[in-house]
Write an enzyme that holds these catalytic residues in place. Sequence first.
Site, PDB file in Angstrom:
ATOM      1  N   LYS A  13       0.819  -1.216   0.000  1.00  0.00           N
ATOM      2  CA  LYS A  13       0.000   0.000   0.000  1.00  0.00           C
ATOM      3  C   LYS A  13       0.853   1.266   0.000  1.00  0.00           C
ATOM      4  O   LYS A  13       0.591   2.197  -0.746  1.00  0.00           O
ATOM      5  CB  LYS A  13      -0.901   0.057   1.250  1.00  0.00           C
ATOM      6  CG  LYS A  13      -1.924  -1.035   1.357  1.00  0.00           C
ATOM      7  CD  LYS A  13      -2.841  -0.798   2.562  1.00  0.00           C
ATOM      8  CE  LYS A  13      -2.121  -0.792   3.901  1.00  0.00           C
ATOM      9  NZ  LYS A  13      -1.622  -2.103   4.346  1.00  0.00           N
ATOM     10  N   ARG A  88      -9.199   0.855   9.074  1.00  0.00           N
ATOM     11  CA  ARG A  88      -8.752  -0.511   9.348  1.00  0.00           C
ATOM     12  C   ARG A  88      -9.801  -1.289  10.130  1.00  0.00           C
ATOM     13  O   ARG A  88      -9.537  -2.410  10.554  1.00  0.00           O
ATOM     14  CB  ARG A  88      -7.486  -0.436  10.212  1.00  0.00           C
ATOM     15  CG  ARG A  88      -6.214  -0.867   9.529  1.00  0.00           C
ATOM     16  CD  ARG A  88      -5.100  -0.630  10.542  1.00  0.00           C
ATOM     17  NE  ARG A  88      -3.926  -1.398  10.272  1.00  0.00           N
ATOM     18  CZ  ARG A  88      -2.910  -0.971   9.523  1.00  0.00           C
ATOM     19  NH1 ARG A  88      -2.943   0.201   8.932  1.00  0.00           N
ATOM     20  NH2 ARG A  88      -1.842  -1.734   9.375  1.00  0.00           N
ATOM     21  N   ARG A 127      11.791  -6.916   4.920  1.00  0.00           N
ATOM     22  CA  ARG A 127      11.793  -5.466   4.734  1.00  0.00           C
ATOM     23  C   ARG A 127      12.880  -4.782   5.569  1.00  0.00           C
ATOM     24  O   ARG A 127      13.054  -5.080   6.741  1.00  0.00           O
ATOM     25  CB  ARG A 127      10.416  -4.947   5.159  1.00  0.00           C
ATOM     26  CG  ARG A 127      10.163  -3.512   4.842  1.00  0.00           C
ATOM     27  CD  ARG A 127       8.702  -3.263   4.648  1.00  0.00           C
ATOM     28  NE  ARG A 127       7.948  -3.238   5.903  1.00  0.00           N
ATOM     29  CZ  ARG A 127       6.643  -2.961   5.944  1.00  0.00           C
ATOM     30  NH1 ARG A 127       5.969  -2.707   4.839  1.00  0.00           N
ATOM     31  NH2 ARG A 127       6.018  -2.962   7.098  1.00  0.00           N
ATOM     32  N   ARG A 161      11.789  -2.393  10.715  1.00  0.00           N
ATOM     33  CA  ARG A 161      10.852  -1.591  11.482  1.00  0.00           C
ATOM     34  C   ARG A 161      10.582  -2.341  12.784  1.00  0.00           C
ATOM     35  O   ARG A 161      10.623  -3.573  12.801  1.00  0.00           O
ATOM     36  CB  ARG A 161       9.553  -1.471  10.681  1.00  0.00           C
ATOM     37  CG  ARG A 161       9.027  -0.075  10.624  1.00  0.00           C
ATOM     38  CD  ARG A 161       7.911   0.002   9.643  1.00  0.00           C
ATOM     39  NE  ARG A 161       6.712  -0.665  10.137  1.00  0.00           N
ATOM     40  CZ  ARG A 161       5.584  -0.734   9.442  1.00  0.00           C
ATOM     41  NH1 ARG A 161       5.527  -0.208   8.239  1.00  0.00           N
ATOM     42  NH2 ARG A 161       4.532  -1.334   9.945  1.00  0.00           N
ATOM     43  N   ARG A 172      -0.226  -9.081  13.323  1.00  0.00           N
ATOM     44  CA  ARG A 172      -0.753  -8.054  12.417  1.00  0.00           C
ATOM     45  C   ARG A 172      -1.595  -8.677  11.309  1.00  0.00           C
ATOM     46  O   ARG A 172      -2.628  -8.148  10.921  1.00  0.00           O
ATOM     47  CB  ARG A 172       0.399  -7.239  11.808  1.00  0.00           C
ATOM     48  CG  ARG A 172       0.937  -6.189  12.788  1.00  0.00           C
ATOM     49  CD  ARG A 172       2.354  -5.787  12.466  1.00  0.00           C
ATOM     50  NE  ARG A 172       2.502  -5.156  11.180  1.00  0.00           N
ATOM     51  CZ  ARG A 172       3.641  -5.132  10.474  1.00  0.00           C
ATOM     52  NH1 ARG A 172       4.717  -5.741  10.936  1.00  0.00           N
ATOM     53  NH2 ARG A 172       3.695  -4.514   9.337  1.00  0.00           N
TER      54      ARG A 172
HETATM   55  P1  ADP Z   1       1.300  -2.274   8.027  1.00  0.00           P
HETATM   56  O1  ADP Z   1       0.147  -2.006   7.086  1.00  0.00           O
HETATM   57  O2  ADP Z   1       2.491  -2.821   7.324  1.00  0.00           O
HETATM   58  O3  ADP Z   1       0.929  -3.069   9.245  1.00  0.00           O
HETATM   59  P2  ADP Z   1       1.250   0.484   9.006  1.00  0.00           P
HETATM   60  O4  ADP Z   1       2.409   1.395   8.972  1.00  0.00           O
HETATM   61  O5  ADP Z   1       0.049   0.851   8.199  1.00  0.00           O
HETATM   62  O6  ADP Z   1       1.834  -0.916   8.604  1.00  0.00           O
HETATM   63  O7  ADP Z   1       0.747   0.297  10.530  1.00  0.00           O
HETATM   64  C1  ADP Z   1       1.621  -0.027  11.581  1.00  0.00           C
HETATM   65  C2  ADP Z   1       0.857  -0.131  12.899  1.00  0.00           C
HETATM   66  O8  ADP Z   1       0.255   1.148  13.222  1.00  0.00           O
HETATM   67  C3  ADP Z   1      -0.335  -1.102  12.904  1.00  0.00           C
HETATM   68  O9  ADP Z   1       0.072  -2.417  13.186  1.00  0.00           O
HETATM   69  C4  ADP Z   1      -1.209  -0.512  14.018  1.00  0.00           C
HETATM   70  O10 ADP Z   1      -0.719  -0.816  15.302  1.00  0.00           O
HETATM   71  C5  ADP Z   1      -1.028   0.987  13.818  1.00  0.00           C
HETATM   72  N1  ADP Z   1      -2.058   1.554  12.905  1.00  0.00           N
HETATM   73  C6  ADP Z   1      -1.842   2.091  11.667  1.00  0.00           C
HETATM   74  N2  ADP Z   1      -2.997   2.517  11.119  1.00  0.00           N
HETATM   75  C7  ADP Z   1      -3.981   2.239  12.025  1.00  0.00           C
HETATM   76  C8  ADP Z   1      -5.391   2.413  12.057  1.00  0.00           C
HETATM   77  N3  ADP Z   1      -6.062   2.962  11.020  1.00  0.00           N
HETATM   78  N4  ADP Z   1      -6.066   2.006  13.153  1.00  0.00           N
HETATM   79  C9  ADP Z   1      -5.436   1.454  14.199  1.00  0.00           C
HETATM   80  N5  ADP Z   1      -4.101   1.257  14.236  1.00  0.00           N
HETATM   81  C10 ADP Z   1      -3.374   1.628  13.172  1.00  0.00           C
END
Ligand code: ADP
Length: 215
Positions: A13, A88, A127, A161, A172
């Site tokens: 994404k 999400r 990654r 990360r 996740r």
């Molecule tokens: P990825 O899609 O690879 O898991 P992101 O950078 O989008 O990585 O998200 C990393 C973390 O940030 C998630 O595992 C969650 O803990 C938090 N997070 C990100 N976006 C949201 C959201 N919309 N609602 C709740 N938690 C979020």
Amino acid sequence: MRIVLLGAPGSGKGTQAKKLMDAQGVPQISTGDLLRAAVAAGSALGRRAKAAMDAGELVADDIVIGMIRERLKEPDTDPGFILDGFPRSTAQAAALDEMLEALGQPLDKAVLINVAFDNLVKRLTGRRTCTACGQMYNVYFSPPKVPGICDRCKHDDLAHRADDNEATISNRLQVYQDQTEPLVSYYRDQDKLATVDGEGEPEAIYARINEALSQ
Ligand code: ADP
Ligand code: ZN
């Protein structure tokens, strides 16, 4: 152009959102990036978010919805935006619909980037990011020319990360299945869903997304 990019962790994404941002001149809004910035800054919000992020759980809806509400007030979002990692959960999606309705600017499309489960794990564990310049690598798919050294700036610290470790990754992916996948039918019911194959070269996937957006 007001769109949401949907997809599991590791589906690409962020990569695709950046390409769309450059081509369309609308900002990429990533709740993951906003949250990591809050954690790095040590703000009260960041402190609340950190434990959930480290565990691979979702950060509380009130935090992320509030962040998006503020972000959408910035004038750079007037021509549109690409949401990456938000919504999400169905509660977040409903809150977003409400916000956009109040602005008279409904979402155009939700684009689902589809990647097979086994590939997601490899993409995430492989990654790496250069701690100096931010360049991203994947030790399986797009390694640096010299292992451990950034091609772009020659820095020798390519880091994981914090949440790209095996235990957190599997959580996740589970959280994605339980809480985020229901958004696929949420947007399908609204007739806004476009699904693209997320396997292959980033450029090919980008072409598929543009094709889907033009329909
Ligand atoms: P990825 O899609 O690879 O898991 P992101 O950078 O989008 O990585 O998200 C990393 C973390 O940030 C998630 O595992 C969650 O803990 C938090 N997070 C990100 N976006 C949201 C959201 N919309 N609602 C709740 N938690 C979020
Ligand atoms: Zn670098």
